[in-house]
Motif scaffolding. Structure first.
Motif, short mmCIF file in Angstrom:
data_model
loop_
_atom_site.label_atom_id
_atom_site.label_comp_id
_atom_site.label_asym_id
_atom_site.label_seq_id
_atom_site.Cartn_x
_atom_site.Cartn_y
_atom_site.Cartn_z
N GLY A 161 0.79 -1.23 0.00
CA GLY A 161 0.00 0.00 0.00
C GLY A 161 0.82 1.26 0.00
O GLY A 161 0.27 2.36 0.26
N HIS A 162 2.12 1.18 -0.28
CA HIS A 162 2.94 2.39 -0.35
C HIS A 162 2.87 2.97 -1.76
O HIS A 162 2.73 2.25 -2.74
CB HIS A 162 4.39 2.06 0.01
CG HIS A 162 4.57 1.62 1.43
ND1 HIS A 162 4.59 2.50 2.48
CD2 HIS A 162 4.70 0.38 1.97
CE1 HIS A 162 4.75 1.83 3.61
NE2 HIS A 162 4.82 0.53 3.33
N GLY A 163 2.98 4.28 -1.86
CA GLY A 163 2.86 4.94 -3.14
C GLY A 163 1.44 5.40 -3.38
O GLY A 163 0.57 5.29 -2.50
N PRO A 164 1.17 5.96 -4.56
CA PRO A 164 -0.20 6.43 -4.87
C PRO A 164 -1.23 5.33 -4.65
O PRO A 164 -1.02 4.18 -5.05
CB PRO A 164 -0.10 6.82 -6.35
CG PRO A 164 1.35 7.13 -6.57
CD PRO A 164 2.10 6.19 -5.68
N ALA A 165 -2.33 5.67 -4.00
CA ALA A 165 -3.29 4.66 -3.56
C ALA A 165 -4.43 4.42 -4.53
O ALA A 165 -5.17 3.45 -4.38
CB ALA A 165 -3.86 5.06 -2.20
N ASP A 166 -4.60 5.29 -5.54
CA ASP A 166 -5.74 5.09 -6.45
C ASP A 166 -5.51 3.85 -7.31
O ASP A 166 -4.37 3.44 -7.58
CB ASP A 166 -5.94 6.32 -7.32
CG ASP A 166 -4.72 6.63 -8.17
OD1 ASP A 166 -4.72 6.29 -9.36
OD2 ASP A 166 -3.73 7.18 -7.61
N GLU A 167 -6.59 3.27 -7.76
CA GLU A 167 -6.51 1.99 -8.47
C GLU A 167 -5.74 2.10 -9.78
O GLU A 167 -4.97 1.20 -10.14
CB GLU A 167 -7.91 1.45 -8.74
CG GLU A 167 -7.89 0.06 -9.38
CD GLU A 167 -9.29 -0.52 -9.54
OE1 GLU A 167 -9.42 -1.48 -10.33
OE2 GLU A 167 -10.23 -0.02 -8.89
N ALA A 168 -5.89 3.20 -10.48
CA ALA A 168 -5.18 3.37 -11.75
C ALA A 168 -3.67 3.38 -11.53
O ALA A 168 -2.90 2.78 -12.30
CB ALA A 168 -5.63 4.66 -12.44
N ARG A 191 -2.43 -0.11 -10.72
CA ARG A 191 -2.32 -0.94 -11.93
C ARG A 191 -1.08 -0.54 -12.74
O ARG A 191 -0.38 -1.40 -13.29
CB ARG A 191 -3.59 -0.81 -12.78
CG ARG A 191 -4.82 -1.45 -12.14
CD ARG A 191 -6.02 -1.38 -13.05
NE ARG A 191 -7.20 -1.95 -12.38
CZ ARG A 191 -7.50 -3.25 -12.37
NH1 ARG A 191 -6.71 -4.12 -12.98
NH2 ARG A 191 -8.59 -3.68 -11.75
N GLU A 192 -0.81 0.75 -12.79
CA GLU A 192 0.37 1.22 -13.52
C GLU A 192 1.65 0.70 -12.86
O GLU A 192 2.60 0.28 -13.54
CB GLU A 192 0.38 2.75 -13.58
CG GLU A 192 1.51 3.33 -14.43
CD GLU A 192 1.46 4.84 -14.53
OE1 GLU A 192 2.42 5.43 -15.05
OE2 GLU A 192 0.45 5.44 -14.08
N LEU A 193 1.70 0.75 -11.53
CA LEU A 193 2.85 0.23 -10.80
C LEU A 193 3.02 -1.27 -11.02
O LEU A 193 4.14 -1.78 -11.18
CB LEU A 193 2.71 0.53 -9.30
CG LEU A 193 2.82 2.00 -8.89
CD1 LEU A 193 2.45 2.17 -7.41
CD2 LEU A 193 4.23 2.52 -9.15
N THR A 194 1.89 -1.99 -11.03
CA THR A 194 1.95 -3.44 -11.24
C THR A 194 2.45 -3.75 -12.64
O THR A 194 3.25 -4.68 -12.84
CB THR A 194 0.56 -4.06 -11.02
OG1 THR A 194 0.10 -3.73 -9.71
CG2 THR A 194 0.62 -5.57 -11.17
#
Length: 335
Positions: free
Chosen positions: A235-242, A245-248
């Motif tokens: 849960g570290h970093g920007p928390a919004d779903e988009a 998904r970009e991080l993943t």
């Protein structure tokens, strides 16, 4: 005509000297027969030790090469096993994360990311593998672990992730942390030496590079992908779903690159292992040849030695028999 005779004391000492000489020769021959080597190298070589000295020098040199090759082979096998474990941690993970980031539900995405911190820890543990007390991926400082513990590395990355305003910034900062020369990976995570491990001498004038360090690009890329996945899972970093998904997707791309790089790294290591194995065979053959040559110079002929032992035994028995008979000479015995 006059006769020269020996007194009893003189005769006793004469027999004692002869007996001692025969016993010494018998002991020498017995030792030669049991060890298979001559006792008097000067006599065996005719006083010329140059050939034997050359053989002994080459044999010691060959033993040194053999020891170095054996140690390097053990280390190379340990590196191959560690890289295999690292590859197993990320095998198929990149495509799996990419698929779920594109079309999976939020819950499925979190479920797929859940074990990323554990995978990161296992990867770091594999790179800190030690064999015979030596760290395998630490370069020219094998007494030190290659990397800090996984928790320490993630602790250093979590504030960076929390401070990132968006996914693109976080991805760029993680890439820089792991890849830039002198960046966080080099200055904090890396605990090994500044140089590569020394090449392995196979024989005079020939060597092979069999070392792999945790500073290889394939390893950096793999760890960067796992770190991105682990931070996202926590849960570290920007928390919004988009953003998640970009991080993943970014983590998946780096894991796919890392997987390809690890295959190449293991292939190069396999080539080095083949050179080491060929050198081991050559060294064993050279050692056998030199040992045969050493034996030709220093070995005692068992048949000749056995014959001499038999001859000396008979002479010693004869001496004892004569001594015993002479000891019975007296006036009363004569009368």
């Amino acid at each position: 005509m006059s006769l020269t005779t020996l007194g009893d004391a003189a005769g006793y000492h004469l027999f004692r000297r002869d007996s001692a000489g025969l016993k010494a020769d018998l002991q020498r021959l017995t030792t030669e027969l049991s060890t298979g080597r001559v006792s008097d190298l000067g006599q065996a070589t005719g006083g010329d030790f140059s050939a034997l000295s050359d053989v002994m020098h080459r044999l010691r040199l060959t033993e040194t090469f053999a020891t170095g090759i054996a140690e390097a082979t053990l280390a190379a096998q340990g590196r191959q096993t560690a890289l295999e474990r690292l590859s197993a941690e990320i095998e198929g993970l990149g495509p799996s994360l990419l698929a779920v980031s594109n079309s999976g539900a939020a819950g499925e995405l979190q479920l797929r990311l859940a074990d990323a911190p554990d995978r990161f820890e296992m990867a770091v543990s594999s790179l800190n593998t030690r064999v015979a007390g030596q760290s395998l991926f630490s370069g020219d400082r094998p007494d030190q672990p290659a990397l800090r513990p996984a928790d320490d590395i993630l602790d250093a990355l979590r504030p960076i992730a929390d401070a990132a305003p968006d996914a693109a910034t976080l991805i760029a900062e993680i890439d820089a942390w792991f890849s830039d020369t002198g960046g966080g990976y080099d200055s904090f995570a890396w605990q090994g030496g500044g140089g590569d491990p020394p090449p392995v001498l196979l024989e005079e004038g020939q060597s092979v590079e069999a070392g792999v360090t945790a500073r290889e690009d394939a390893i950096r890329t793999t760890l960067a992908g796992l770190a991105l996945a682990a931070l996202t899972a926590e849960g570290h970093g920007p928390a919004d779903e988009a953003s998640r998904r970009e991080l993943t997707q970014a983590a998946a791309g780096r894991l796919e690159l890392g997987e390809t790089g690890l295959i190449e790294l293991r292939a190069n290591l396999g080539t080095a292992e083949a050179h080491l194995d060929a050198a081991r065979v050559r060294t064993e053959a050279t050692r056998s040849s030199l040992e045969l040559e050493q034996g030709r110079i220093t070995a005692a002929d068992p048949y000749s030695t056995a014959s001499e032992i038999e001859e000396l035994s008979q002479r010693l028995e004869s001496l004892y028999l004569v001594t015993a008979r002479l000891s019975r000479l007296s006036l009363s015995e004569y009368l």
